[in-house]
Design a protein around this motif. Sequence first.
Motif, PDB file in Angstrom:
ATOM      1  N   UNK A 134       0.809  -1.222   0.000  1.00 19.23           N
ATOM      2  CA  UNK A 134       0.000   0.000   0.000  1.00 19.23           C
ATOM      3  C   UNK A 134       0.841   1.271   0.000  1.00 19.23           C
ATOM      4  N   UNK A 135       2.079   1.160  -0.452  1.00 18.98           N
ATOM      5  CA  UNK A 135       2.948   2.317  -0.582  1.00 18.98           C
ATOM      6  C   UNK A 135       3.586   2.300  -1.964  1.00 18.98           C
ATOM      7  N   UNK A 136       3.859   3.507  -2.444  1.00 19.62           N
ATOM      8  CA  UNK A 136       4.505   3.654  -3.757  1.00 19.62           C
ATOM      9  C   UNK A 136       3.742   2.878  -4.841  1.00 19.62           C
ATOM     10  N   UNK A 137       2.427   3.072  -4.883  1.00 19.60           N
ATOM     11  CA  UNK A 137       1.632   2.394  -5.905  1.00 19.60           C
ATOM     12  C   UNK A 137       1.959   2.894  -7.307  1.00 19.60           C
ATOM     13  N   UNK A 138       2.636   4.042  -7.391  1.00 23.04           N
ATOM     14  CA  UNK A 138       3.011   4.554  -8.705  1.00 23.04           C
ATOM     15  C   UNK A 138       3.991   3.611  -9.395  1.00 23.04           C
ATOM     16  N   UNK A 139       4.760   2.849  -8.604  1.00 22.64           N
ATOM     17  CA  UNK A 139       5.676   1.871  -9.207  1.00 22.64           C
ATOM     18  C   UNK A 139       4.884   0.815  -9.967  1.00 22.64           C
ATOM     19  N   UNK A 140       3.806   0.349  -9.367  1.00 24.66           N
ATOM     20  CA  UNK A 140       2.935  -0.631 -10.018  1.00 24.66           C
ATOM     21  C   UNK A 140       2.352  -0.061 -11.303  1.00 24.66           C
ATOM     22  N   UNK A 141       1.894   1.185 -11.252  1.00 26.14           N
ATOM     23  CA  UNK A 141       1.290   1.793 -12.441  1.00 26.14           C
ATOM     24  C   UNK A 141       2.314   1.968 -13.561  1.00 26.14           C
ATOM     25  N   UNK A 142       3.508   2.424 -13.211  1.00 28.19           N
ATOM     26  CA  UNK A 142       4.540   2.629 -14.235  1.00 28.19           C
ATOM     27  C   UNK A 142       4.941   1.305 -14.886  1.00 28.19           C
ATOM     28  N   UNK A 143       5.129   0.268 -14.087  1.00 32.13           N
ATOM     29  CA  UNK A 143       5.540  -1.035 -14.634  1.00 32.13           C
ATOM     30  C   UNK A 143       4.452  -1.611 -15.527  1.00 32.13           C
ATOM     31  N   UNK A 144       3.210  -1.534 -15.113  1.00 36.74           N
ATOM     32  CA  UNK A 144       2.129  -2.113 -15.904  1.00 36.74           C
ATOM     33  C   UNK A 144       1.896  -1.352 -17.201  1.00 36.74           C
ATOM     34  N   UNK A 145       1.981  -0.031 -17.161  1.00 42.28           N
ATOM     35  CA  UNK A 145       1.821   0.752 -18.389  1.00 42.28           C
ATOM     36  C   UNK A 145       2.981   0.472 -19.358  1.00 42.28           C
ATOM     37  N   UNK A 146       4.197   0.449 -18.809  1.00 40.33           N
ATOM     38  CA  UNK A 146       5.346   0.140 -19.651  1.00 40.33           C
ATOM     39  C   UNK A 146       5.254  -1.244 -20.259  1.00 40.33           C
ATOM     40  N   UNK A 147       4.814  -2.241 -19.480  1.00 40.93           N
ATOM     41  CA  UNK A 147       4.665  -3.598 -20.006  1.00 40.93           C
ATOM     42  C   UNK A 147       3.607  -3.652 -21.099  1.00 40.93           C
ATOM     43  N   UNK A 148       2.532  -2.893 -20.929  1.00 37.62           N
ATOM     44  CA  UNK A 148       1.483  -2.875 -21.945  1.00 37.62           C
ATOM     45  C   UNK A 148       1.986  -2.253 -23.250  1.00 37.62           C
ATOM     46  N   UNK A 149       2.766  -1.199 -23.148  1.00 41.90           N
ATOM     47  CA  UNK A 149       3.315  -0.550 -24.349  1.00 41.90           C
ATOM     48  C   UNK A 149       4.261  -1.502 -25.082  1.00 41.90           C
ATOM     49  N   UNK A 150       5.143  -2.164 -24.335  1.00 43.58           N
ATOM     50  CA  UNK A 150       6.083  -3.103 -24.964  1.00 43.58           C
ATOM     51  C   UNK A 150       5.344  -4.281 -25.581  1.00 43.58           C
ATOM     52  N   UNK A 151       4.314  -4.761 -24.906  1.00 43.73           N
ATOM     53  CA  UNK A 151       3.531  -5.888 -25.419  1.00 43.73           C
ATOM     54  C   UNK A 151       2.837  -5.534 -26.729  1.00 43.73           C
ATOM     55  N   UNK A 152       2.388  -4.292 -26.844  1.00 44.71           N
ATOM     56  CA  UNK A 152       1.653  -3.877 -28.047  1.00 44.71           C
ATOM     57  C   UNK A 152       2.577  -3.521 -29.201  1.00 44.71           C
ATOM     58  N   UNK A 153       3.853  -3.280 -28.932  1.00 45.36           N
ATOM     59  CA  UNK A 153       4.784  -2.869 -29.991  1.00 45.36           C
ATOM     60  C   UNK A 153       5.164  -4.060 -30.858  1.00 45.36           C
ATOM     61  N   UNK A 154       5.123  -3.926 -32.199  1.00 49.76           N
ATOM     62  CA  UNK A 154       5.534  -5.019 -33.085  1.00 49.76           C
ATOM     63  C   UNK A 154       7.021  -5.339 -32.914  1.00 49.76           C
TER      64      UNK A 154
END
Length: 332
Positions: A134-154
């Motif tokens: 329940x601390x530094x939840x921004x780390x979770x958001x940054x990692x998940x957004x970055x993973x989604x971008x990499x996953x979508x990139x050809x």
Amino acid sequence: MRVVKLFSFLISRLGKAVLVVLGVVVINFLLIHLAPGDPAAVMAGEAGATDPKYIEELRQQFGLDKPVLHQLWIYMEGILRLDFGYSYRNGLPVLDLILDRLPATLLLMVCAFVFSLITGVTLGVLAAKSRFSNRRKWIDNVIMVGALIIYAAPLFWLALLAIVLFSVMLDWLPAFGMESIGANLTGMARVWDIATHLVLPTVTLGCFFMAVYARLTRASMLEVIGMDFVNTARAKGVPSSQIIRRHVLRNALLPVVTFAGIQLGQMAGGAVLTETVFSWPGIGRLMFDALMQRDYQLLLGVFLMTSVIVVLFNLLTDLFYQIIDPRIELGA
């Protein structure tokens, strides 16, 4: 008793693996021979000869004049003798060509697999841990957004971007090949040269799977975190780091390992594009060249070797389950 079960499991799985490989061989053989294009006509055209008699002689020489089922029987007999045929386009036996390129492909696949698994699991653990504490939840958001971008990139876009950024603009890493041509390096100098050439293909091929492992690890850990035994450990005052390491991560890794075994087959397919873009001298590049040249024997040999690699990796995945969780019973 455990050794007997393990031996029985291995025998059973190896028998099924042989049947799977034979089925792949038959399907690939039939599909390739049903594809449009005549290898004899292609070779005759490249030689500047369009005489139908010459083309017919080529077809007889390569056995293409026989019925498809007869050709399949001859090919299967050769496979049982470890004779993958002869590549007339390269003037060498198919097995020699594959074995010459196989180490480069295995090196790329293993490095990409290790990179994607370690990096993906680490990022997934960091994301789940930040959500769990329940601390530094921004780390979770940054990692998940970055993973989604990499996953979508050809994959090809990532490869070209890596070449432009790290090779052309920054001049940090070589862009093509497995080692410097004409350098004649030996010892650790050659190892370092190969390692620098390996970085871009490894990261490019591993990025997609890294994103998948990160999201899967996070989801698995969050599911395990909500279970009763984790709540009990927290109520007893066990430190969060110990709960994550001993209780959560070990149970959450099982679906990750399962998915990793399946993804190895896709990684073998992704190696074809990666090796082509980076001019990596592996069997993926060899398969692409064989397809363009209508070299059926070589193409079938590469398909067979790739299927064997995937089956063996899946077998190793099943055995790795026992290391993670010995409670899993070995099934037939």
